[in-house]
Write a protein that holds these residues in place. Structure first.
Motif, PDB file in Angstrom:
ATOM      1  N   UNK B 129       0.804  -1.330   0.037  1.00 59.63           N
ATOM      2  CA  UNK B 129      -0.007   0.029  -0.009  1.00 59.63           C
ATOM      3  C   UNK B 129       1.001   1.255  -0.028  1.00 59.63           C
ATOM      4  N   UNK B 132       2.645   1.692  -3.417  1.00 58.45           N
ATOM      5  CA  UNK B 132       1.546   2.053  -4.312  1.00 58.45           C
ATOM      6  C   UNK B 132       1.383   3.565  -4.160  1.00 58.45           C
ATOM      7  N   UNK B 133       1.209   4.055  -2.885  1.00 59.15           N
ATOM      8  CA  UNK B 133       0.903   5.482  -2.506  1.00 59.15           C
ATOM      9  C   UNK B 133       1.966   6.462  -3.082  1.00 59.15           C
ATOM     10  N   UNK B 135       4.554   5.629  -4.948  1.00 56.89           N
ATOM     11  CA  UNK B 135       4.947   5.842  -6.540  1.00 56.89           C
ATOM     12  C   UNK B 135       4.103   6.802  -7.093  1.00 56.89           C
ATOM     13  N   UNK B 136       2.711   6.807  -6.421  1.00 53.27           N
ATOM     14  CA  UNK B 136       1.587   7.505  -7.249  1.00 53.27           C
ATOM     15  C   UNK B 136       2.162   9.245  -6.890  1.00 53.27           C
ATOM     16  N   UNK B 230      -4.954  -9.509   5.157  1.00 55.88           N
ATOM     17  CA  UNK B 230      -5.764  -9.019   3.945  1.00 55.88           C
ATOM     18  C   UNK B 230      -5.743 -10.187   2.923  1.00 55.88           C
ATOM     19  N   UNK B 272      -2.195   5.664   4.121  1.00 56.61           N
ATOM     20  CA  UNK B 272      -1.272   5.469   3.081  1.00 56.61           C
ATOM     21  C   UNK B 272      -0.754   6.907   2.481  1.00 56.61           C
TER      22      UNK B 272
END
Lengths: 291, 291
Positions: B129, B132-133, B135-136, B230, B272
């Protein structure tokens, strides 16, 4: 019904959701609860063998957002709320997670398309020289490249590999896999290695989407390579100090139909920059130098 | 005297020559025959352990160009003509070749510095998570990132590896080596994997120049990870269906001194995007987001 795992936790909009499924040969994807999907719904890896796809979400997902996959035999997740996808089980291995930045996003940033230039040929045929000239030529035009060769891979990632046949095949496999990651990252990855067998090269090609593996054959006769002998390796091979040397006592299988063949001119040799220009033009024509 | 291999075959000027040497802890490099070196002589990998350096050549190399290396004990190649470096032998493994585009050139193109963000922590601690956050967040600022995780590596490069202890270590080693290549390519490479043992993480850190390996510890108690679960893996581990599961029946060694520790807040969890912001600020401060 296949299992779907995950929990909906959007980071920001637009975002993209990435799904995996164990369902092979998915033919179509159904969405319902409209309004939450952007118009740029994309499939990553296509409908075929890679059971992964992603959906660009441009608006907050409504309570009734639903998704299902159809492969001709099975409809999976039908009627399943996208907001309620957690812990249905994992027997069939559908998972989803917010995907980070996609290849297409990185390509947009770089203004180029990720691909692999695979330079194959005998030792001394000029592979590294071409790789060098090509990377310079592209860099000078603002394109991001990365060269994978024996030097930066054999001394690192592949330091555990010897030169026996299995390890040579594994060396190529790993370079192919790494090249694929670089192409996915949006780079023009230039892999320069003898890779004497068609089978190994074909396996690397198969890792990439069609068109993205550009095989360049340095078509230089072994006599010429041996006369050049830039690393003194042919001399050692002839003296029996190196066994199973490609072109001497180990075969080289020239590509049957590769994208580009580079040959020496009758009189004088084609310069590295001329060869690089041939490859660059190919990339230009095929649209790899823009998005 | 150490051996030097190669033949001088410039492609175009300015170019750069890359040397390798077996001499460790090189203290200085001497050039003579002046005029052929640019003023941007650089050492790749530093003077320390990586016996590699490159020299930017801005003018045609004169006949009397000479080079030597000094490490306190030995001066190697002293008085050796750079134009006549071939076939002196290879017992001590100095080679040189024109180098293609350098890391510093790619960084200039990308307006960022290549590095590795290594996210370690238990399963369910939020590594992916964060990856992902982050890299964005970086992408939205025009920075090129690439995420390496189990998904894109276990199914490709590391498909030959099992989950036994040796293979788990090899999995980490290979990801470390690939991350190093991505950093060398100029990318901000985000590696997200449990990597439970200090030894394995330290080995990956050692591959990179000082400062370029940024270890981020997801400091989340196992109880919290297990409650989140998860992927349903803790449940399987408790049921004995997965053996040697980190945090359950296999140890996790928290970093002794990593660059960034991310913890849950007392009340509610850190989002995140808040966590990504902490890492992004670190990169900003350390100068990785510019050149």
């Amino acid at each position: 019904m296949d299992a779907i795992q995950g929990a909906y936790e959007p980071i920001s909009l637009p975002t993209c959701l990435s799904f995996r499924t164990s369902l092979r040969k998915v033919r179509s994807i159904k969405f319902s609860g409209g309004g939450w999907l952007g118009n740029s719904t994309r499939l990553r890896g296509g409908y075929h063998d890679i059971p992964r796809f992603s959906v660009r979400v441009k608006a907050a997902m409504p309570e009734d957002a639903r998704i299902s996959l159809v492969n001709g035999h099975t409809e999976t997740g039908a009627g399943k709320s996208v907001r309620d996808l957690s812990n249905i089980g994992n027997s069939t291995n559908i998972r989803w997670h917010d995907c980070p930045v996609r290849k297409v996003d990185r390509q947009e940033l770089l203004q180029q398309k990720g691909c692999v230039i695979w330079i194959t040929g005998l030792s001394g045929s000029g592979k590294s020289t071409l790789a060098c000239a090509l990377s310079r030529s592209l860099h000078s035009r603002g394109k991001l490249t990365y060269v994978l060769d024996g030097d930066n891979v054999r001394h690192g990632l592949n330091r555990d590999l010897s030169f026996n046949p299995e390890d040579r095949a594994e060396n190529i496999r790993r370079i192919g896999e790494v090249a694929k990651l670089f192409a996915d990252a949006g780079l023009i990855c230039i892999a320069s290695l003898i890779s004497p067998f068609r089978k190994d090269r074909a396996a690397c090609r198969a890792l990439l989407p069609e068109g993205d593996f550009i095989e360049v054959f340095m078509d230089v006769p072994v006599e010429v390579c041996e006369a050049r002998d830039p690393k003194g390796l042919y001399k050692l091979a002839r003296a029996g100090k190196i066994k199973s040397f490609t072109g001497i006592d180990d075969p080289y299988e020239p590509p049957a139909d590769c994208e580009i063949v580079l040959q020496l001119k009758e009189q004088g040799c084609t310069s590295p920059s001329e060869m690089a220009e041939i490859v660059r033009s190919y990339l230009e024509e095929k649209g790899y130098l823009r998005t």
